[in-house]
Design a protein around this motif. Structure first.
Motif, PDB file in Angstrom:
ATOM      1  N   PRO A  18       0.841  -1.198   0.000  1.00 15.48           N
ATOM      2  CA  PRO A  18       0.000   0.000   0.000  1.00 15.48           C
ATOM      3  C   PRO A  18       0.875   1.247   0.000  1.00 15.48           C
ATOM      4  N   TYR A  19       0.312   2.347  -0.454  1.00 13.98           N
ATOM      5  CA  TYR A  19       1.064   3.595  -0.484  1.00 13.98           C
ATOM      6  C   TYR A  19       1.146   4.183   0.923  1.00 13.98           C
ATOM      7  N   GLU A  20       2.356   4.539   1.340  1.00 13.61           N
ATOM      8  CA  GLU A  20       2.567   5.190   2.629  1.00 13.61           C
ATOM      9  C   GLU A  20       3.244   6.534   2.389  1.00 13.61           C
ATOM     10  N   ARG A  21       2.584   7.612   2.800  1.00 17.12           N
ATOM     11  CA  ARG A  21       3.161   8.947   2.617  1.00 17.12           C
ATOM     12  C   ARG A  21       4.248   9.204   3.646  1.00 17.12           C
ATOM     13  N   TYR A 184      -4.419   9.335  -3.061  1.00 20.86           N
ATOM     14  CA  TYR A 184      -3.062   8.863  -3.360  1.00 20.86           C
ATOM     15  C   TYR A 184      -2.923   7.380  -3.016  1.00 20.86           C
ATOM     16  N   ARG A 185      -3.585   6.945  -1.973  1.00 18.00           N
ATOM     17  CA  ARG A 185      -3.532   5.527  -1.601  1.00 18.00           C
ATOM     18  C   ARG A 185      -4.214   4.663  -2.664  1.00 18.00           C
ATOM     19  N   CYS A 186      -5.177   5.236  -3.378  1.00 16.96           N
ATOM     20  CA  CYS A 186      -5.745   4.543  -4.539  1.00 16.96           C
ATOM     21  C   CYS A 186      -4.752   4.575  -5.701  1.00 16.96           C
ATOM     22  N   GLY A 187      -4.297   5.775  -6.050  1.00 13.83           N
ATOM     23  CA  GLY A 187      -3.485   5.952  -7.245  1.00 13.83           C
ATOM     24  C   GLY A 187      -2.140   5.265  -7.200  1.00 13.83           C
ATOM     25  N   PHE A 188      -1.541   5.200  -6.009  1.00 15.28           N
ATOM     26  CA  PHE A 188      -0.202   4.617  -5.881  1.00 15.28           C
ATOM     27  C   PHE A 188      -0.230   3.257  -5.194  1.00 15.28           C
ATOM     28  N   ALA A 189      -1.401   2.638  -5.142  1.00 14.75           N
ATOM     29  CA  ALA A 189      -1.489   1.300  -4.544  1.00 14.75           C
ATOM     30  C   ALA A 189      -0.639   0.309  -5.328  1.00 14.75           C
ATOM     31  N   GLY A 190       0.043  -0.559  -4.605  1.00 15.15           N
ATOM     32  CA  GLY A 190       0.906  -1.536  -5.255  1.00 15.15           C
ATOM     33  C   GLY A 190       0.290  -2.907  -5.388  1.00 15.15           C
TER      34      GLY A 190
END
Length: 330
Positions: A18-21, A184-190
């Motif tokens: 998951p994206y972590e800022r 961003y957690r949607c867009g940069f989800a891995g």
């Protein structure tokens, strides 16, 4: 929004994660008492922004609403950046006319040599030393509202009223986690799993916001507050960027009646629409995030003329600036 380690060929997506800022900011504050060594002082500091960045956009709006233009100058970076950092390519010679630098990275290095974390906007730079004071964006607007009061324009609104701060803080926490950062957690989800979870969380919160705003004009109280500023900058980017580019596509903002009317109400309020640059927004996301848009092609749509259509929110009562006044027209 970070530029360090984020060139056009770098990856924002980590496979199967998951994206972590990265929220490790320079937390120095500019205050009336100068406790951190940087006292409030008109003309000393320069706010560096990009109109593309939602976090920086907040500071642009608040600075304008409060009338801090004469007290705090503003440098504007272009919508894209190179592998080093945000750049001043909109200025003659691609050099900021006040700071005399081409890359924001130079101001970070003047404060912390070899600074290894994100070179982010917004950043406030101490002009005499050329060094970044802070890039802690959630605190910057709160300090504009509380610490810079001696330089607010006559009629400036109270964006963080003392009696509503607990509620504003609570709403902001939900909105940041699920919406501001949720897109961003949607867009940069891995992974599919992390994307699905972020998507569900985002739209559950948007539904919650729609219900909250159905019968009240603003998020907290009957005037614009810090909470509205923070939600607005994400909503303004929703249809141009997040719906397609970040796969936040259950529906468009323009298909969510309450939030769409609310967003248009703010957009048409002095300080909001005139601080919004859709061309910069689209250029940044589609050109820089090459791992999710490899071609770098910027879509022509959507048609944004509908932002100026009547919203009908006046019937809910409330007043944008309360006992204050609108900022002067640009």
């Amino acid at each position: 929004m970070s530029a360090h380690g984020s060139s056009e060929n770098d990856s924002y997506v980590k496979p199967n994660q998951p994206y972590e800022r990265d929220t490790r900011y320079i937390e120095t504050r500019i205050t009336r008492d100068g406790a951190d060594g940087y006292p409030v002082e008109a003309g000393r500091y320069r706010l560096v922004v990009s109109y593309a960045c939602p976090w920086a956009n907040r500071t642009i709006i608040v600075r304008r609403l409060l009338g801090l233009e004469d007290a705090i100058s503003m440098g504007v970076c272009g919508p894209t950046h190179d592998k080093r950092s945000w750049t001043f390519d909109l200025d003659p010679g691609a050099v900021d006319p006040v700071l005399g630098i081409s890359h924001l990275q130079e101001a970070y290095f003047a404060r912390i040599p070899g600074y290894e974390k994100g070179i982010t906007v917004p950043a406030i730079v101490d002009v005499p030393s050329g060094a970044v004071v802070t890039n802690n964006f959630p605190q910057i607007t709160l300090d504009f509202e509380q610490e810079w009061v001696d330089f607010h324009r006559a009629g400036a609104p109270d964006l963080y009223p003392a009696d509503l701060r607990a509620e504003i803080d609570e709403v902001n926490a939900h909105v940041y986690r699920d919406v501001n950062n949720g897109v961003y957690r949607c867009g940069f989800a891995g992974s599919q799993e992390s994307y699905d979870a972020a998507y569900d969380q985002l739209f559950a919160r948007l539904d919650w916001l729609s219900e909250r705003l159905k019968d009240q004009r603003y998020l907290v109280g009957d005037t614009i507050t810090e909470a509205d500023v923070r939600l607005y900058t994400t909503l303004a980017r929703f249809d141009p960027v997040y719906h397609g580019h970040f796969k936040c596509n259950r529906e468009k903002l323009s298909e969510m009646p309450v939030l769409w009317a609310y967003a248009r109400d703010l957009y048409q309020t002095p300080g909001f629409g005139d601080s919004t640059n859709f061309a910069h927004i689209k250029s940044h996301y589609y050109e820089v995030h090459r791992d999710i848009n490899p071609s770098g092609i910027v879509p022509k749509g959507p048609d944004l003329a509908n932002w100026t259509t009547p919203h009908g929110r006046e019937q809910l009562g409330g007043s944008p600036f309360g006992t204050g006044t609108a900022p002067a027209a640009l």
